[in-house]
Motif scaffolding. Structure first.
Motif, PDB file in Angstrom:
ATOM      1  N   PHE A  54      46.371  65.619  73.393  1.00 43.52           N
ATOM      2  CA  PHE A  54      45.492  66.171  72.351  1.00 43.52           C
ATOM      3  C   PHE A  54      45.350  67.675  72.501  1.00 43.52           C
ATOM      4  O   PHE A  54      45.498  68.429  71.528  1.00 43.52           O
ATOM      5  N   LEU A  55      45.064  68.137  73.725  1.00 46.93           N
ATOM      6  CA  LEU A  55      44.841  69.572  73.947  1.00 46.93           C
ATOM      7  C   LEU A  55      46.062  70.412  73.598  1.00 46.93           C
ATOM      8  O   LEU A  55      45.944  71.447  72.950  1.00 46.93           O
ATOM      9  N   VAL A  56      47.248  69.939  74.018  1.00 45.74           N
ATOM     10  CA  VAL A  56      48.460  70.708  73.759  1.00 45.74           C
ATOM     11  C   VAL A  56      48.774  70.748  72.258  1.00 45.74           C
ATOM     12  O   VAL A  56      49.202  71.773  71.734  1.00 45.74           O
ATOM     13  N   SER A  57      48.495  69.641  71.540  1.00 46.31           N
ATOM     14  CA  SER A  57      48.722  69.609  70.083  1.00 46.31           C
ATOM     15  C   SER A  57      47.728  70.516  69.371  1.00 46.31           C
ATOM     16  O   SER A  57      48.099  71.278  68.473  1.00 46.31           O
ATOM     17  N   TRP A  58      46.452  70.435  69.777  1.00 47.09           N
ATOM     18  CA  TRP A  58      45.394  71.216  69.126  1.00 47.09           C
ATOM     19  C   TRP A  58      45.603  72.710  69.346  1.00 47.09           C
ATOM     20  O   TRP A  58      45.574  73.499  68.399  1.00 47.09           O
ATOM     21  N   LEU A  59      45.854  73.099  70.590  1.00 49.32           N
ATOM     22  CA  LEU A  59      46.054  74.523  70.889  1.00 49.32           C
ATOM     23  C   LEU A  59      47.310  75.059  70.206  1.00 49.32           C
ATOM     24  O   LEU A  59      47.310  76.168  69.672  1.00 49.32           O
ATOM     25  N   GLY A  60      48.363  74.261  70.204  1.00 44.11           N
ATOM     26  CA  GLY A  60      49.620  74.686  69.571  1.00 44.11           C
ATOM     27  C   GLY A  60      49.484  74.885  68.078  1.00 44.11           C
ATOM     28  O   GLY A  60      49.898  75.919  67.534  1.00 44.11           O
ATOM     29  N   THR A  61      48.876  73.914  67.403  1.00 43.85           N
ATOM     30  CA  THR A  61      48.744  74.023  65.942  1.00 43.85           C
ATOM     31  C   THR A  61      47.767  75.121  65.549  1.00 43.85           C
ATOM     32  O   THR A  61      47.999  75.838  64.575  1.00 43.85           O
ATOM     33  N   CYS A  62      46.672  75.309  66.320  1.00 39.97           N
ATOM     34  CA  CYS A  62      45.703  76.375  66.013  1.00 39.97           C
ATOM     35  C   CYS A  62      46.332  77.755  66.206  1.00 39.97           C
ATOM     36  O   CYS A  62      46.138  78.654  65.377  1.00 39.97           O
ATOM     37  N   ALA A  63      47.090  77.910  67.289  1.00 42.69           N
ATOM     38  CA  ALA A  63      47.791  79.185  67.532  1.00 42.69           C
ATOM     39  C   ALA A  63      48.781  79.471  66.406  1.00 42.69           C
ATOM     40  O   ALA A  63      48.904  80.608  65.937  1.00 42.69           O
ATOM     41  N   GLY A  64      49.463  78.431  65.933  1.00 39.78           N
ATOM     42  CA  GLY A  64      50.417  78.589  64.834  1.00 39.78           C
ATOM     43  C   GLY A  64      49.747  78.990  63.535  1.00 39.78           C
ATOM     44  O   GLY A  64      50.212  79.907  62.839  1.00 39.78           O
ATOM     45  N   VAL A  65      48.640  78.328  63.207  1.00 44.09           N
ATOM     46  CA  VAL A  65      47.909  78.633  61.963  1.00 44.09           C
ATOM     47  C   VAL A  65      47.378  80.065  61.984  1.00 44.09           C
ATOM     48  O   VAL A  65      47.494  80.794  61.003  1.00 44.09           O
ATOM     49  N   ILE A  66      46.812  80.489  63.123  1.00 42.01           N
ATOM     50  CA  ILE A  66      46.281  81.857  63.242  1.00 42.01           C
ATOM     51  C   ILE A  66      47.420  82.873  63.090  1.00 42.01           C
ATOM     52  O   ILE A  66      47.261  83.898  62.417  1.00 42.01           O
ATOM     53  N   SER A  67      48.578  82.579  63.679  1.00 42.25           N
ATOM     54  CA  SER A  67      49.741  83.471  63.561  1.00 42.25           C
ATOM     55  C   SER A  67      50.184  83.614  62.104  1.00 42.25           C
ATOM     56  O   SER A  67      50.449  84.719  61.634  1.00 42.25           O
ATOM     57  N   VAL A  68      50.263  82.477  61.396  1.00 42.53           N
ATOM     58  CA  VAL A  68      50.667  82.501  59.980  1.00 42.53           C
ATOM     59  C   VAL A  68      49.636  83.271  59.160  1.00 42.53           C
ATOM     60  O   VAL A  68      49.990  84.100  58.319  1.00 42.53           O
ATOM     61  N   PHE A  69      48.349  83.012  59.404  1.00 44.20           N
ATOM     62  CA  PHE A  69      47.263  83.681  58.679  1.00 44.20           C
ATOM     63  C   PHE A  69      47.362  85.198  58.836  1.00 44.20           C
ATOM     64  O   PHE A  69      47.314  85.940  57.851  1.00 44.20           O
ATOM     65  N   LEU A  70      47.508  85.653  60.083  1.00 43.75           N
ATOM     66  CA  LEU A  70      47.574  87.102  60.350  1.00 43.75           C
ATOM     67  C   LEU A  70      48.840  87.723  59.759  1.00 43.75           C
ATOM     68  O   LEU A  70      48.800  88.829  59.229  1.00 43.75           O
ATOM     69  N   LEU A  71      49.949  86.996  59.836  1.00 39.89           N
ATOM     70  CA  LEU A  71      51.216  87.484  59.298  1.00 39.89           C
ATOM     71  C   LEU A  71      51.146  87.643  57.780  1.00 39.89           C
ATOM     72  O   LEU A  71      51.520  88.685  57.235  1.00 39.89           O
ATOM     73  N   VAL A  72      50.642  86.607  57.095  1.00 42.15           N
ATOM     74  CA  VAL A  72      50.533  86.669  55.629  1.00 42.15           C
ATOM     75  C   VAL A  72      49.538  87.739  55.225  1.00 42.15           C
ATOM     76  O   VAL A  72      49.774  88.483  54.264  1.00 42.15           O
ATOM     77  N   LYS A  73      48.415  87.857  55.947  1.00 40.10           N
ATOM     78  CA  LYS A  73      47.401  88.870  55.632  1.00 40.10           C
ATOM     79  C   LYS A  73      47.982  90.285  55.724  1.00 40.10           C
ATOM     80  O   LYS A  73      47.687  91.141  54.902  1.00 40.10           O
ATOM     81  N   LYS A  74      48.841  90.491  56.730  1.00 41.94           N
ATOM     82  CA  LYS A  74      49.445  91.804  56.932  1.00 41.94           C
ATOM     83  C   LYS A  74      50.499  92.116  55.865  1.00 41.94           C
ATOM     84  O   LYS A  74      50.658  93.260  55.450  1.00 41.94           O
ATOM     85  N   LEU A  75      51.216  91.073  55.428  1.00 45.64           N
ATOM     86  CA  LEU A  75      52.328  91.273  54.489  1.00 45.64           C
ATOM     87  C   LEU A  75      52.019  90.795  53.068  1.00 45.64           C
ATOM     88  O   LEU A  75      52.935  90.686  52.248  1.00 45.64           O
ATOM     89  N   ALA A  76      50.754  90.521  52.775  1.00 39.04           N
ATOM     90  CA  ALA A  76      50.363  89.938  51.480  1.00 39.04           C
ATOM     91  C   ALA A  76      50.756  90.794  50.282  1.00 39.04           C
ATOM     92  O   ALA A  76      50.971  90.270  49.186  1.00 39.04           O
ATOM     93  N   HIS A  77      50.860  92.107  50.474  1.00 40.73           N
ATOM     94  CA  HIS A  77      51.186  93.005  49.354  1.00 40.73           C
ATOM     95  C   HIS A  77      52.669  92.957  48.964  1.00 40.73           C
ATOM     96  O   HIS A  77      53.049  93.408  47.896  1.00 40.73           O
ATOM     97  N   LEU A  78      53.518  92.395  49.837  1.00 43.98           N
ATOM     98  CA  LEU A  78      54.957  92.345  49.556  1.00 43.98           C
ATOM     99  C   LEU A  78      55.282  91.343  48.442  1.00 43.98           C
ATOM    100  O   LEU A  78      54.584  90.348  48.273  1.00 43.98           O
ATOM    101  N   ASP A  79      56.341  91.620  47.698  1.00 48.73           N
ATOM    102  CA  ASP A  79      56.752  90.761  46.572  1.00 48.73           C
ATOM    103  C   ASP A  79      57.012  89.321  47.010  1.00 48.73           C
ATOM    104  O   ASP A  79      56.690  88.381  46.291  1.00 48.73           O
ATOM    105  N   PHE A  80      57.610  89.141  48.203  1.00 52.00           N
ATOM    106  CA  PHE A  80      57.935  87.801  48.705  1.00 52.00           C
ATOM    107  C   PHE A  80      56.694  86.913  48.737  1.00 52.00           C
ATOM    108  O   PHE A  80      56.721  85.764  48.324  1.00 52.00           O
ATOM    109  N   PHE A  81      55.575  87.469  49.228  1.00 50.02           N
ATOM    110  CA  PHE A  81      54.340  86.693  49.325  1.00 50.02           C
ATOM    111  C   PHE A  81      53.611  86.616  47.983  1.00 50.02           C
ATOM    112  O   PHE A  81      52.961  85.621  47.689  1.00 50.02           O
TER     113      PHE A  81
END
Length: 196
Positions: A54-81
């Motif tokens: 449970f811990l490894v799944s929870w930490l892994g998926t939360c780290a992934g979601v935060i990474s995607v969130f920060l990445l999209v937030k930083k690049l949100a102005h680009l045409d691709f997004f």
């Protein structure tokens, strides 16, 4: 998914290796939503046991979601997004603005809801990381725990009404705790801004 499952079972003979690849599989799923996170969590729990799985799944998926969130937030102005700002994403943005905490929590708790769209929509909103992370962590906590709980003992879960009751109680208690934590964080945040 079949290859990932076979690989995790192979790695199961080596505890640290299986934990690492379990984390990695859950992390990668945030970037490739086609991968079934519930199945990854269930396999992690079946191989590593309920708590470590449970811990490894929870930490892994939360780290992934935060990474995607920060990445999209930083690049949100680009045409691709901007092109990915579909009608569905705009509807989720509207729902976030209307009832932020509840919507984020539910999207990450209920497996049938498109949580990858929620991550993109939240990144397009004015929502800051603090307000996004709390309901996401608790939502993912519930989803991962339920998948791990079931995956660690599938037969026992099916034949035990008590286990079904335990999962239901955990859902209610976790939502109450998440809501309370958000209120506490908001109070601290307001106090800091008052003194600035």
């Amino acid at each position: 998914m079949q290859y990932i499952e076979q690989f995790l079972y192979w790695a199961g003979d080596y505890f640290i290796l299986s934990m690492f690849f379990g984390f990695l599989a859950a992390y990668i799923e945030s970037f490739i939503p086609a991968l079934p996170i519930m199945a990854i969590a269930a396999v992690n729990a079946a191989i590593n046991g309920l708590v470590p799985g449970f811990l490894v799944s929870w930490l892994g998926t939360c780290a992934g979601v935060i990474s995607v969130f920060l990445l999209v937030k930083k690049l949100a102005h680009l045409d691709f997004f901007q092109k990915r700002k579909t009608k569905k994403v705009e509807n989720i943005i509207y729902k976030i603005q209307k009832s932020q905490f509840m919507v984020i929590f539910l999207f990450y708790t209920i497996p049938v809801l498109p949580s990858s769209m929620m991550t993109i929509a939240a990144a397009f909103c004015d929502i800051n990381l603090k307000d996004f992370v709390v309901p996401m962590l608790f939502g993912k906590f519930l989803m991962m725990f339920m998948a791990s709980y079931i995956g660690s003992d599938i037969e026992g879960f099916i034949h035990s009404p008590l286990k079904i009751c335990v999962v239901s109680i955990i859902v209610i208690v976790s939502y109450w705790m998440a809501n309370r934590m958000k209120k506490d964080i908001d109070k601290i945040y307001d106090k800091r801004h008052r003194w600035e």
